[in-house]
Every structure is written in structure tokens, then in C-alpha cells.
Motif scaffolding. Structure first.
Motif, short mmCIF file in Angstrom:
data_model
loop_
_atom_site.label_atom_id
_atom_site.label_comp_id
_atom_site.label_asym_id
_atom_site.label_seq_id
_atom_site.Cartn_x
_atom_site.Cartn_y
_atom_site.Cartn_z
N THR A 145 -75.43 -18.66 46.31
CA THR A 145 -74.89 -17.32 46.11
C THR A 145 -73.38 -17.42 45.93
O THR A 145 -72.71 -18.11 46.70
N VAL A 146 -72.87 -16.75 44.91
CA VAL A 146 -71.43 -16.67 44.67
C VAL A 146 -71.02 -15.21 44.77
O VAL A 146 -71.69 -14.33 44.22
N MET A 164 -61.33 -1.86 45.81
CA MET A 164 -61.83 -3.22 45.73
C MET A 164 -63.12 -3.21 44.91
O MET A 164 -63.95 -2.32 45.05
N THR A 165 -63.25 -4.22 44.07
CA THR A 165 -64.44 -4.39 43.25
C THR A 165 -65.10 -5.71 43.63
O THR A 165 -64.41 -6.73 43.71
N GLU A 166 -66.41 -5.69 43.85
CA GLU A 166 -67.11 -6.90 44.28
C GLU A 166 -68.28 -7.20 43.35
O GLU A 166 -68.92 -6.28 42.82
N TYR A 167 -68.54 -8.49 43.20
CA TYR A 167 -69.65 -8.98 42.38
C TYR A 167 -70.34 -10.09 43.14
O TYR A 167 -69.71 -10.84 43.88
N GLU A 168 -71.66 -10.22 42.91
CA GLU A 168 -72.41 -11.28 43.56
C GLU A 168 -73.56 -11.69 42.66
O GLU A 168 -74.18 -10.85 42.00
N ALA A 169 -73.83 -12.99 42.64
CA ALA A 169 -74.95 -13.52 41.87
C ALA A 169 -75.56 -14.69 42.64
O ALA A 169 -74.86 -15.40 43.36
N LEU A 206 -70.36 -15.29 36.09
CA LEU A 206 -71.07 -15.75 37.28
C LEU A 206 -72.41 -16.40 36.91
O LEU A 206 -72.74 -17.48 37.40
N GLY A 207 -73.17 -15.75 36.05
CA GLY A 207 -74.46 -16.31 35.63
C GLY A 207 -74.31 -17.64 34.91
O GLY A 207 -75.04 -18.60 35.18
N GLN A 208 -73.34 -17.71 34.00
CA GLN A 208 -73.11 -18.96 33.26
C GLN A 208 -72.65 -20.07 34.18
O GLN A 208 -73.07 -21.23 34.05
N GLY A 220 -52.76 -11.88 46.49
CA GLY A 220 -53.97 -11.29 47.04
C GLY A 220 -54.83 -10.57 46.03
O GLY A 220 -55.54 -9.63 46.37
N HIS A 221 -54.82 -11.01 44.77
CA HIS A 221 -55.60 -10.33 43.73
C HIS A 221 -57.10 -10.52 43.91
O HIS A 221 -57.86 -9.60 43.67
N TYR A 222 -57.51 -11.73 44.30
CA TYR A 222 -58.95 -11.95 44.41
C TYR A 222 -59.27 -12.99 45.46
O TYR A 222 -58.42 -13.78 45.88
N ALA A 223 -60.52 -13.00 45.88
CA ALA A 223 -61.05 -14.00 46.81
C ALA A 223 -62.53 -14.14 46.49
O ALA A 223 -63.13 -13.29 45.82
N GLY A 224 -63.10 -15.21 46.97
CA GLY A 224 -64.53 -15.40 46.74
C GLY A 224 -65.10 -16.46 47.65
O GLY A 224 -64.38 -17.13 48.40
N TRP A 225 -66.39 -16.58 47.59
CA TRP A 225 -67.07 -17.62 48.35
C TRP A 225 -68.35 -18.02 47.64
O TRP A 225 -68.89 -17.28 46.82
#
Length: 135
Positions: free
Chosen positions: A96-97, A1-6, A117-119, A77-82
Motif C-alpha cells: 500500500t502506498v 490536505m489531499t490524500e491518495y492511496e493505492a 501510483l498505479g504505474q 512541508g508540501h507532501y509526505a507519504g508512506w
């Protein structure tokens, strides 16, 4: 799993920021430019990435009392986010994303995700500012 947050601070009340972020009718104004959402029967949506992309079934759930929006693909189930909005005082908010890609073969390159994410947060801040300026 790969995660990103901004995260990004916005000069607006958290409820105003949340209302703009959670509105499916206007969400494409701040999401990545190649991401398109077609609302279905809530919480269902159809998502496509680019004009020629395959459409995916997804879910979006908005929790107004928590100032939170959650989403993810339904079939693969490829991706999820909040997205979470928090008041930080003096009429300001922090947004926060968070994105999780569960299949490394389908995850976009990290630099591309971080830039998007930044844009997206910058565009959301612009939308919130325009909304806050309206009488």
C-alpha cells in the motif's frame, strides 16, 4: 490536505518486496518516471520532479522491522507519504502506498497522482518478480 492511496498484491514474500521498495539505490526503477532521488547522508535525500525541476530537500526513513518506508519534504512541508508491505499468506504480499499533499496549490491533479501510483506499483511488482527469479 489531499490524500491518495493505492494497493497491489504481489506474488513474493513481504521481506523481498520491502527490500526492493526500500533500496534508495534502485528506487527510481519503480517510482514515477519524472521523480529522481539523490541519496545524501541518511535519512536525507534530494528529490526533483523532471529534468528541469527545482530540487527539494526531503527525508526517507525505512523501518525494516515494520516493513515500512516513510518520506516527505524537509523545508516546505508540501507532501509526505508512506509505503507499507504486509504478508497475506502463501508467499504473497500486499503493498500500500499513501500520499498526502498539504498545500492544495502545489498538489498535482488527482487523476495524474492516481495513474502514477498505479504505474509505480506495477513497476515495483516487475522489479520484485525479476529479483525473485534470480538465484
Amino acid at each position: 490536505m489531499t490524500e491518495y492511496e493505492a494497493s497491489r498484491t504481489m506474488a513474493a514474500l513481504p521481506e523481498l518486496v520491502y527490500d526492493e521498495a526500500a533500496d534508495l539505490r534502485t528506487m527510481e526503477r519503480w517510482l514515477p518516471r519524472d521523480l529522481h532521488i539523490e541519496p545524501q547522508e541518511p535519512p536525507a535525500v534530494t528529490v526533483s520532479h523532471g529534468a528541469e525541476a527545482e530540487r527539494e530537500r526531503a527525508l526517507v526513513r525505512a523501518e525494516h522491522d515494520q516493513l515500512r518506508v516513510e518520506w516527505g519534504t524537509r523545508d516546505n512541508g508540501h507532501y509526505a507519504g508512506w509505503l507499507q508491505v504486509a504478508g497475506i499468506g502463501a508467499g504473497a504480499s500486499e503493498v500500500t502506498v499513501h500520499l498526502s499533499f498539504f498545500d492544495p496549490d502545489t498538489a498535482p491533479p488527482g487523476a495524474q497522482v492516481e495513474a502514477a501510483l498505479g504505474q509505480s506499483l506495477d513497476r515495483l511488482a516487475d522489479q520484485v518478480e525479476m529479483r525473485a527469479d534470480q538465484p
